[in-house]
Enzyme design. Structure first.
Site, short mmCIF file in Angstrom:
data_model
loop_
_atom_site.label_atom_id
_atom_site.label_comp_id
_atom_site.label_asym_id
_atom_site.label_seq_id
_atom_site.Cartn_x
_atom_site.Cartn_y
_atom_site.Cartn_z
N GLY A 134 -8.01 -16.87 0.68
CA GLY A 134 -9.46 -16.60 0.59
C GLY A 134 -10.06 -16.15 1.91
CG ASP A 201 -2.86 -18.05 -7.22
OD1 ASP A 201 -3.38 -16.93 -7.33
OD2 ASP A 201 -3.14 -18.83 -6.29
CE LYS A 205 -3.75 -17.07 -3.72
NZ LYS A 205 -4.46 -18.28 -4.10
N GLY A 302 -13.57 -19.04 -3.71
CA GLY A 302 -15.04 -19.08 -3.74
C GLY A 302 -15.64 -17.74 -3.36
N1 HSE Z 1 -7.04 -19.72 -8.41
C1 HSE Z 1 -6.93 -19.54 -7.00
C2 HSE Z 1 -6.86 -20.90 -6.31
C3 HSE Z 1 -8.11 -18.75 -6.50
O1 HSE Z 1 -7.11 -21.92 -6.96
O2 HSE Z 1 -6.54 -20.98 -5.14
C4 HSE Z 1 -7.95 -18.16 -5.14
O3 HSE Z 1 -6.88 -17.28 -5.04
#
Ligand code: HSE
Length: 321
Positions: A134, A201, A205, A302
């Site tokens: 983020g 996810d 990353k 966020g």
């Molecule tokens: N779903 C992801 C998280 C959002 O919870 O980190 C940010 O990439």
């Protein structure tokens, strides 16, 4: 003052976050870079959706070619989500010489070489600071301030949802299902949390971190992965008694020229810097052969934190135009 025109694809959490920052800090940004940044178009699925999301009517379009064929648009911010469609759009934009900024880790990780190649062919920039961690500016630091290092290891807590769940399980002694439901009620976890809780996810990353730290592409699908659905209250209790914490750790290390990587729940001694990263916060811990160990910490999700990284990328590109 030179005007830089941008198009936003998507006006969800991140797209709107970036839009709000550009308006909230407009004067400051323009003064800093001696350019004005103008949002020219916002691409949305339908005009009804645009209305629901609060997109200014004059900016909204449902025709992607309004953006791709518009020679006045310098930068395209892809924040639609999804994988194949956004990757195709980003590729087209890059090939036509438009720079692209994206927080979309899934589209990027699945199409890393293709998009980098399109950027090189189109002589355009592709920036994606918001895709990992983020608002944490780790990717820019890895590619710029730390570029003189050979990295030996990168590890991190790169998913806020799972870190929030594991933190609450640890602090309140509650079972996984109960904490997940609470996280969903509070809007921290998605209604369909599969990509987060199964580690998908985090694998996306990690694939991006590996590409930047080790100049090597490993598809997210090839990263051994285990999510947090199997972590029980008893596991957490046993870890606490042993002076440890369970964290969902994405890790890659190169030993004797061989890459080892994984995403999995991992026991860390409470003294480890990553053990102190709680709730929805993220952290990325890198080891370089010159800098040694270094940790980046901050909000991994966020609207404004992620929007901050998107706007930073827009500014970096605008300065070069
Ligand atoms: N779903 C992801 C998280 C959002 O919870 O980190 C940010 O990439």
């Amino acid at each position: 003052m030179k005007e830089i025109n941008i198009a936003l694809l998507g006006f969800g959490t991140v797209g709107k976050g970036a839009y709000d920052i550009l308006s909230m800090n407009k004067e400051l940004i323009e003064k800093r870079i001696n350019r004005s940044i103008n949002v020219e178009k916002v691409f949305v699925r339908s005009m009804e959706r645009a209305k629901e999301l609060g997109v200014p009517e004059a900016l909204a379009t449902t025709d992607i070619n309004d953006i791709l064929d518009n020679v006045f648009i310098d930068i395209v911010v892809e924040a639609m989500g999804g994988t194949d469609y956004p990757a195709d759009i980003m590729e087209k934009a890059l090939l036509s010489g438009k720079s692209v900024v994206t927080p979309n880790k899934a589209a990027l990780a699945a199409n890393f070489a293709r998009l980098k190649d399109a950027a090189a062919k189109g002589n355009a920039s592709l920036r994606f600071e918001a895709s990992v961690g983020g608002g944490i500016p780790a990717l820019t630091a890895i590619q710029e301030a730390l570029a003189g290092n050979q990295f030996t290891e990168v590890m991190g807590i790169v998913n806020g949802t799972t870190n929030y769940i594991l933190t609450k399980m640890t602090e309140e002694g509650l079972p996984y299902e109960e904490v997940l439901k609470d996280a969903q009620d509070k809007g921290f976890a998605e209604a369909d949390p599969t990509a987060d809780v199964e580690g998908i996810d985090a694998a996306n990353k990690l694939s991006i971190l590996i590409a930047l730290c080790f100049d090597e592409y490993i598809s997210p699908e090839d990263i051994p992965r285990e999510g947090i659905t199997g972590v029980t209250a008893a596991d957490i209790e046993a870890a606490t008694v042993a002076g440890q914490k369970i964290k969902l750790i994405a890790k890659a290390a190169k030993k004797d020229g061989k890459m080892e990587c994984s995403v999995k729940p991992t026991l860390l001694p409470v003294s480890h810097p990553l053990a102190g990263v709680s709730n929805e916060f993220n952290a990325i811990y890198v080891t370089g052969n010159a800098v040694g160990e270094l940790m980046f910490y901050g909000r991994g999700a966020g609207a404004l934190p992620t929007g901050s990284a998107v706007v930073g990328d827009i500014i970096a590109i605008a300065k070069t135009l």
